[in-house]
Design a protein around this motif. Structure first.
Motif, PDB file in Angstrom:
ATOM      1  N   SER A 113      -2.104   6.276  -3.554  1.00 36.15           N
ATOM      2  CA  SER A 113      -3.031   5.971  -2.470  1.00 36.15           C
ATOM      3  C   SER A 113      -4.478   6.198  -2.911  1.00 36.15           C
ATOM      4  CB  SER A 113      -2.709   6.828  -1.246  1.00 36.15           C
ATOM      5  OG  SER A 113      -3.612   6.564  -0.199  1.00 36.15           O
ATOM      6  N   ARG A 114      -4.700   7.264  -3.671  1.00 39.64           N
ATOM      7  CA  ARG A 114      -6.043   7.556  -4.164  1.00 39.64           C
ATOM      8  C   ARG A 114      -6.526   6.456  -5.111  1.00 39.64           C
ATOM      9  NH1 ARG A 114      -8.477   9.243  -8.474  1.00 39.64           N
ATOM     10  NH2 ARG A 114      -6.526   9.397  -9.662  1.00 39.64           N
ATOM     11  N   GLN A 152      -5.481   3.329  -5.116  1.00 41.72           N
ATOM     12  CA  GLN A 152      -5.611   2.062  -4.391  1.00 41.72           C
ATOM     13  C   GLN A 152      -6.839   2.014  -3.481  1.00 41.72           C
ATOM     14  OE1 GLN A 152      -1.829   1.812  -2.317  1.00 41.72           O
ATOM     15  NE2 GLN A 152      -0.978   0.411  -3.871  1.00 41.72           N
ATOM     16  N   GLN A 153      -7.279   3.154  -3.001  1.00 45.86           N
ATOM     17  CA  GLN A 153      -8.303   3.189  -1.969  1.00 45.86           C
ATOM     18  C   GLN A 153      -9.600   2.446  -2.329  1.00 45.86           C
ATOM     19  OE1 GLN A 153      -7.525   4.163   0.999  1.00 45.86           O
ATOM     20  NE2 GLN A 153      -9.534   3.532   1.776  1.00 45.86           N
ATOM     21  N   SER A 204       2.233  -1.285   4.332  1.00 44.58           N
ATOM     22  CA  SER A 204       2.671  -0.324   3.325  1.00 44.58           C
ATOM     23  C   SER A 204       3.805  -0.869   2.472  1.00 44.58           C
ATOM     24  CB  SER A 204       3.141   0.971   4.003  1.00 44.58           C
ATOM     25  OG  SER A 204       2.087   1.571   4.717  1.00 44.58           O
ATOM     26  N   ASP A 214       2.994   9.330  -4.155  1.00 42.47           N
ATOM     27  CA  ASP A 214       2.420   8.463  -3.125  1.00 42.47           C
ATOM     28  C   ASP A 214       0.951   8.794  -2.885  1.00 42.47           C
ATOM     29  OD1 ASP A 214       4.679   6.970  -2.731  1.00 42.47           O
ATOM     30  OD2 ASP A 214       5.429   8.186  -1.071  1.00 42.47           O
ATOM     31  N   ASP A 267       1.717   7.114   3.526  1.00 38.17           N
ATOM     32  CA  ASP A 267       1.231   8.490   3.593  1.00 38.17           C
ATOM     33  C   ASP A 267       2.279   9.437   3.030  1.00 38.17           C
ATOM     34  OD1 ASP A 267      -1.049   7.591   4.812  1.00 38.17           O
ATOM     35  OD2 ASP A 267      -0.260   7.845   6.839  1.00 38.17           O
ATOM     36  N   LEU A 307       0.838  -1.197   0.000  1.00 39.55           N
ATOM     37  CA  LEU A 307       0.000   0.000   0.000  1.00 39.55           C
ATOM     38  C   LEU A 307       0.873   1.247   0.000  1.00 39.55           C
ATOM     39  CD1 LEU A 307      -2.784  -1.020   2.544  1.00 39.55           C
ATOM     40  CD2 LEU A 307      -2.960  -0.883   0.056  1.00 39.55           C
ATOM     41  N   ALA A 308       0.434   2.280  -0.695  1.00 34.53           N
ATOM     42  CA  ALA A 308       1.198   3.520  -0.764  1.00 34.53           C
ATOM     43  C   ALA A 308       1.276   4.149   0.622  1.00 34.53           C
ATOM     44  CB  ALA A 308       0.552   4.484  -1.742  1.00 34.53           C
TER      45      ALA A 308
END
Length: 370
Positions: free
Chosen positions: A237-238, A240-241, A260, A233, A228, A225-226
């Motif tokens: 994260s956006r 992957q969410q 992560s 990154d 924070d 997971l990316a």
């Protein structure tokens, strides 16, 4: 993942064996063990610390050590008529690789020198084939012995379940390991996935297929997971969410762990320990949670039995059922399970099948008036 789990367990005082099969030989590298590409020790356990050992199974070496040695009858694995063939001449097939791995696993279990054995499977398909090895061999052996097919020859490895004394020994050893692999109090599976469309679907299929074959899954790990941050990154994260949210939804009844993406290579005991701490958050890496109880065959009434199989993510129209005598076949997609019915059930007709939630329920009941 397997290396970090095994190391974390050993740090808690568990005598741990980390076993892998396949040709990648990546676990030794994860611990920082440098070896020549094609030479060096082959197929022997390596001590990592006082509580942890690593064994990357070398199929050719296992065949060499066990061939005609009287300790398992490995010659029986590839059929009769090969008494004069040396181990160096034997073609290493996928079936032979799985059987050798199961025999090695069984040997470690019988020795009782380890509290935990972590098996690193190279892929979902390899894990499924390993789980189904003994069942598939038994099927071919039954067909070979069937009186209605006296001239049919069974495929490779079928003879290893019948015939010579050495062959019978192999059968018994494999059956013992197979029972352990399908016992949720002894063996659980841990699925590792990523937050992308293909990985999510593959994990759902894997979870269905493992349930079909009666294997217990204790948790699902979302890896890479990316972290924070900003820039790339934050964008990753956006993206992957939505996939993370889907995994949380479809696996709501299963323990879900999230970890992560690591900045550098996770190589060596210190980085592996840091990874394990991030993954398990100080919890016991072995006893994470109770897997869902496996279903099976049970008596429902006089001369009536029910076969229950958990099939998550599956609709009734996606299940194919067939029966021939004592053998009941369940197929989902390209994966099939052959269930051998006990004699008391095999003499009863199949009276119906239905889906209740994620459970397939098949009824066997004596016809009225018969």
């Amino acid at each position: 993942m397997a290396a970090a789990t095994a190391l974390a367990a050993s740090r808690r005082g568990l005598r741990t064996m980390l076993l892998s099969f396949g040709t990648s030989r990546g676990l030794g590298t994860a611990f920082g063990l440098e070896a020549p590409l094609f030479s060096g020790p082959r197929g022997v356990p390596v001590g990592i610390n006082d509580q942890l050992s690593l064994h990357e199974v070398d199929v050719a070496e296992e065949l060499r050590l066990g061939w005609n040695s009287g300790q398992g009858g490995l010659a029986a694995l590839v059929g009769s008529g090969l008494e004069r063939v040396s181990a160096e001449e034997v073609a290493v097939t996928a079936e032979a690789a799985h059987i050798v791995t199961l025999l090695r696993l069984g040997e470690y279990v019988r020795e009782q020198r380890h509290d935990l054995i972590v098996v690193d499977c190279p892929s979902t398909s390899e894990a499924l084939q390993l789980l189904n090895t003994v069942s598939a061999m038994s099927w071919y052996a039954r067909k070979q012995q069937a009186p209605t097919q006296p001239g049919r020859k069974a495929r490779l490895l079928a003879a290893s379940l019948h015939g010579a004394e050495a062959s019978l020994e192999v059968r018994d050893r494999l059956k013992a390991v197979d029972e352990l692999l399908h016992n949720p109090e002894v063996t659980t599976l841990r699925l590792v996935t990523s937050a992308d469309t293909a990985s999510v679907q593959e994990t759902q299929r894997a979870y269905t297929f493992f349930n079909l074959h009666g294997a217990a899954v204790d948790c699902v790990v979302i890896n890479r997971l990316a972290p924070d941050g900003e820039g790339a990154d934050a964008e990753l994260s956006r993206v992957q969410q939505p996939h993370v949210e889907k995994l949380r939804g479809v696996f709501s009844g299963v323990l879900l762990l999230e970890v992560s993406r690591q900045v550098g290579d996770v190589v060596g005991e210190v980085p592996l320990e840091a990874f394990a701490e991030q993954l398990y958050q100080g919890e016991d890496p072995v006893r994470l949670g109770e897997p869902q109880p496996l279903l099976g065959l049970r008596k429902d009434a006089v001369d009536a039995y029910l076969l229950e199989v958990r099939l998550p993510f599956v609709t009734k129209g996606e299940v194919e059922l067939s029966r021939r005598g004592e053998e009941f076949v369940i197929q989902v997609g390209g994966v099939r399970r052959n269930v051998v019915l006990p004699r008391m059930v095999a003499q009863l007709p199949t009276s119906g099948a239905r889906m209740e939630g994620d459970r397939l329920i098949v009824s066997f009941q004596k016809e009225r008036g018969v």
